[in-house]
Design a protein around this motif. Structure first.
Motif, PDB file in Angstrom:
ATOM      1  N   LYS A  51      -1.256   3.554  -2.165  1.00  0.00           N
ATOM      2  CA  LYS A  51      -2.002   4.655  -1.534  1.00  0.00           C
ATOM      3  C   LYS A  51      -1.076   5.820  -1.184  1.00  0.00           C
ATOM      4  O   LYS A  51      -1.504   6.969  -1.130  1.00  0.00           O
ATOM      5  N   ARG A  52       0.195   5.497  -0.885  1.00  0.00           N
ATOM      6  CA  ARG A  52       1.178   6.529  -0.571  1.00  0.00           C
ATOM      7  C   ARG A  52       2.489   6.190  -1.265  1.00  0.00           C
ATOM      8  O   ARG A  52       2.837   5.017  -1.412  1.00  0.00           O
ATOM      9  N   VAL A  53       3.220   7.238  -1.653  1.00  0.00           N
ATOM     10  CA  VAL A  53       4.617   7.068  -2.049  1.00  0.00           C
ATOM     11  C   VAL A  53       5.444   7.977  -1.146  1.00  0.00           C
ATOM     12  O   VAL A  53       5.027   9.101  -0.831  1.00  0.00           O
ATOM     13  N   ILE A  54       6.586   7.472  -0.710  1.00  0.00           N
ATOM     14  CA  ILE A  54       7.469   8.238   0.166  1.00  0.00           C
ATOM     15  C   ILE A  54       8.758   8.512  -0.601  1.00  0.00           C
ATOM     16  O   ILE A  54       9.411   7.582  -1.094  1.00  0.00           O
ATOM     17  N   ALA A  55       9.101   9.789  -0.727  1.00  0.00           N
ATOM     18  CA  ALA A  55      10.354  10.180  -1.377  1.00  0.00           C
ATOM     19  C   ALA A  55      11.453  10.143  -0.330  1.00  0.00           C
ATOM     20  O   ALA A  55      11.450  10.963   0.596  1.00  0.00           O
ATOM     21  N   GLY A  56      12.378   9.207  -0.480  1.00  0.00           N
ATOM     22  CA  GLY A  56      13.502   9.079   0.450  1.00  0.00           C
ATOM     23  C   GLY A  56      14.753   9.649  -0.189  1.00  0.00           C
ATOM     24  O   GLY A  56      15.349   9.024  -1.067  1.00  0.00           O
TER      25      GLY A  56
ATOM     26  N   SER B  16       0.824  -1.204   0.000  1.00  0.00           N
ATOM     27  CA  SER B  16       0.000   0.000   0.000  1.00  0.00           C
ATOM     28  C   SER B  16       0.860   1.256   0.000  1.00  0.00           C
ATOM     29  O   SER B  16       0.412   2.325  -0.404  1.00  0.00           O
ATOM     30  N   THR B  17       2.124   1.163   0.454  1.00  0.00           N
ATOM     31  CA  THR B  17       3.039   2.299   0.455  1.00  0.00           C
ATOM     32  C   THR B  17       4.358   1.897  -0.193  1.00  0.00           C
ATOM     33  O   THR B  17       4.908   0.844   0.117  1.00  0.00           O
TER      34      THR B  17
END
Length: 313
Positions: free
Chosen positions: A61-66, A8-9
């Protein structure tokens, strides 16, 4: 760190940061707590956009930019290529050297609390900047500041902090010439020899320079800062004083709140877009209203206090 199945992420992690032990530990800890988190690692420019495409297709549902500001910019550009209804919420794991956007938002900078917030924090719709049709989320800064950032290892903040005398010496040694151009905005225009220009959706750039102290990322307005060319040490000291007194206007420094701005330059004007260097002879900066669903901390200094939160993403 690869994970398979339908997560989901997605954490889209800059390859330079992929082996950091604290990042690995944060991912493992939060997975053990039951978070459905997949990790994808970038190798070269453009991977962030391609991985956003893959995340959207997979129904994330979410993407996290690391990564740093450049990594966030690439993920934002990827999100903006999809219809608004299909864009996942954007979380941020700040892993850059400056982390200007994350600092402006008031995000935690340690890996585990930052990743936990990115997974669980509330989502608010925020504006995206468009320079012509290239998206940015934080600040487009140009002129002398952009020249320093791209051509020497020292940032604008440290240079100004080093004193006006050393800055004047460098300008003379470089045969510095101001950037001649014509600026237009809804209520006015100016023909100016520019020293510096900043177009802020967010508030800071250049490793902590608060160029747009009144910025809000959900108000439909840019903070436009421009600094006129100066010719003496006394005038330079005046500029530094005026920059300390933002958002007030001064003799050399103007600070405006505008929905768009256009600039025609007599030469190739250097501009950093979320820290990524570009050159333009002409550009128009505008805002895509409420374009990005962004994960924010509970008290975020870049949000308009009157706006409300979205339903949880």
């Amino acid at each position: 760190m690869a994970s398979h199945g339908k997560e989901s992420t997605w954490l889209i992690l800059n390859g330079k940061s992929a082996q950091q032990p604290e990042v690995r530990e944060a991912v493992e800890t939060l997975r053990h707590q039951g978070h459905d988190l997949g990790v994808r690692v970038t190798w070269e420019g453009g991977d962030g956009v391609r991985l956003v495409d893959a995340a959207v297709e997979a129904g994330a549902k979410r993407v996290i930019a690391g990564g740093g500001d450049g990594s966030i910019n690439e993920v934002v550009r990827g999100l903006m290529q999809h219809p608004e209804a299909r864009r996942p919420a954007l979380g941020i794991l700040p892993l850059g050297s400056a982390n200007d956007f994350a600092n402006g938002l008031g995000l935690p900078l340690a890996a585990r609390p930052a990743l936990e917030l990115a997974l669980t924090g509330e989502v608010r719709r925020v504006d995206a900047g468009l320079l012509d049709d290239e998206a940015f989320i934080n600040v487009a800064s140009g002129g002398f500041g952009a020249e320093i950032t791209t051509s020497t290892p020292v940032g604008l903040k440290r240079l100004l902090g080093g004193g006006a005398y050393s800055l004047m010496g460098m300008l003379k040694a470089w045969n510095y010439q101001p950037f001649e151009g014509h600026i237009r905005w809804p209520e006015g225009e100016a023909r100016v020899p520019l020293f510096m220009l900043a177009i802020g959706n967010g508030s800071q750039a250049g490793g902590g320079q608060r160029l747009a102290p009144s910025a809000r990322i959900d108000d439909g307005l840019f903070e436009l800062l421009f600094v006129r060319h100066f010719q003496s040490l006394g005038e330079l000291k005046r500029i530094i004083d005026e920059l300390e007194n933002l958002p007030q206007d001064g003799e050399f420094v103007r600070y405006l709140r505008v929905p768009w701005v256009e600039f025609d330059s007599d030469g190739a004007f250097p501009l950093n877009l979320d820290g990524e260097p570009r050159r333009y002879h002409h550009f128009r900066a505008s805002l895509a209203r409420e374009a990005i669903p962004l994960v924010v901390p509970s008290k975020c200094p870049l949000l308009d206090e009157n706006a409300g939160a979205m339903p949880d993403a």
